[in-house]
Design an enzyme around this catalytic site. Sequence first.
Site, short mmCIF file in Angstrom:
data_model
loop_
_atom_site.label_atom_id
_atom_site.label_comp_id
_atom_site.label_asym_id
_atom_site.label_seq_id
_atom_site.Cartn_x
_atom_site.Cartn_y
_atom_site.Cartn_z
N TYR A 93 9.55 2.29 -0.99
CA TYR A 93 8.31 1.52 -0.78
C TYR A 93 8.19 0.40 -1.80
O TYR A 93 8.74 0.47 -2.90
CB TYR A 93 7.08 2.42 -0.83
CG TYR A 93 6.69 2.93 -2.19
CD1 TYR A 93 5.75 2.26 -2.98
CD2 TYR A 93 7.23 4.12 -2.70
CE1 TYR A 93 5.37 2.74 -4.22
CE2 TYR A 93 6.86 4.60 -3.95
CZ TYR A 93 5.93 3.91 -4.70
OH TYR A 93 5.56 4.39 -5.95
N CYS A 94 7.47 -0.65 -1.40
CA CYS A 94 7.12 -1.75 -2.30
C CYS A 94 5.61 -1.96 -2.21
O CYS A 94 4.87 -1.02 -1.90
CB CYS A 94 7.91 -3.01 -1.97
SG CYS A 94 7.63 -3.69 -0.31
N TRP A 95 5.12 -3.16 -2.47
CA TRP A 95 3.67 -3.39 -2.51
C TRP A 95 3.03 -3.23 -1.13
O TRP A 95 2.09 -2.46 -0.96
CB TRP A 95 3.39 -4.78 -3.08
CG TRP A 95 1.96 -5.22 -2.96
CD1 TRP A 95 1.48 -6.28 -2.25
CD2 TRP A 95 0.81 -4.61 -3.55
NE1 TRP A 95 0.12 -6.38 -2.36
CE2 TRP A 95 -0.32 -5.36 -3.17
CE3 TRP A 95 0.63 -3.51 -4.39
CZ2 TRP A 95 -1.61 -5.04 -3.57
CZ3 TRP A 95 -0.67 -3.19 -4.79
CH2 TRP A 95 -1.76 -3.95 -4.39
N TYR A 122 2.82 0.54 -1.12
CA TYR A 122 1.90 1.08 -2.11
C TYR A 122 0.45 0.85 -1.71
O TYR A 122 -0.41 1.71 -1.96
CB TYR A 122 2.15 0.44 -3.49
CG TYR A 122 1.06 0.78 -4.47
CD1 TYR A 122 1.03 2.01 -5.12
CD2 TYR A 122 0.01 -0.12 -4.72
CE1 TYR A 122 0.00 2.33 -6.00
CE2 TYR A 122 -1.01 0.19 -5.60
CZ TYR A 122 -1.02 1.42 -6.24
OH TYR A 122 -2.06 1.75 -7.09
#
Length: 348
Positions: A93-95, A122
């Site tokens: 996962y990222c932002w 996130y």
Amino acid sequence: MRNNELVTVAQLTGFDEVIDVRSEAEFAEDHIPGAINLPALNNEERARVGTLYTQVSPFDAKKIGAALISRNIARHLDETLSNRPRNWKPLVYCWRGGQRSDAFTTVLQHIGWRANRLAGGYKAYRHAVIDDLAVLPAQFNWRVVCGMTGAGKSRLLRALEKAGAQVLDLEALAAHRGSVLGNLPGAPQPAQKMFESLVWHALRTFDRARPVFVESESKKIGNLRTPEALIEAMWAADCINLSAPTELRVPMLMHEYVHLVRDPAALGERLDRLRQLHGHERIASWKAMSIAGDTGTLVRELLELHYDPAYTRSILKHYKKLAQGLKIEVQRDDDAEFDRLAAICIGA
């Protein structure tokens, strides 16, 4: 974007590893508990790409960003991920679940690993934490351990956990013992968001059919705020009244704060924070006791003149079922005694 690789926050379990590909600063503020940080762009690179995006053009930013991300993924494959087995199943996962996690997941999938990507990244995770913390606490049967400072509340929680009970140790999660002297040596408190993530993660592991033991707390533990729905559930819960004679509380508290006992300068700095409540003369007297090594007298006075009155006011105001709660008393300062008390609490 390939929707067949997306999973939701509700599906977090079942993965061999969770990889947070955001920058180090983003990860430090908050992350899914247990995740490892393998930045697709580090702090400086992320700032550089963002500046290019706003001041030059999205095209130039994406071109530079792609090159940086490719080099970083290659390095992570050579280093951290070099020993992962063929059947490894990671979640990335990222932002927002966008380009950083998409690029990372694509490479992992092409290698042959069963990689998935968190839908919404996130940001979706954080929304889930906020929503869950508003409703989850009311779904548990809480048992709140109450007692004067130095009575061994945290020690009882550890004994309860050792005996197999469900325990939410908020002070451990907050890296703070909940008083003006409560900072833990070498352990800074997490950010507020990270604290909430740790509480959320703990709540998700509990069985709703079994009681959860927790120590009585106020709205703040050090610099951190206890989630509102949780503190309200604790205030309405059944209580356990843990008591201990002052003759036992003094040495137990000295042992708990041994790092301050051995450092009069650090203790004096903490005592200065009580100057407005107790005045210059009393604080000076307490600091002199610390320097002279008369710690037993200092701790006794702190208990009798500061902690006990403050705790009594707070506990009677908020914990409405205190008077009807189970009453147990510490009779000896040893582990077997707290094991005995834990067994009583579990059997009650």
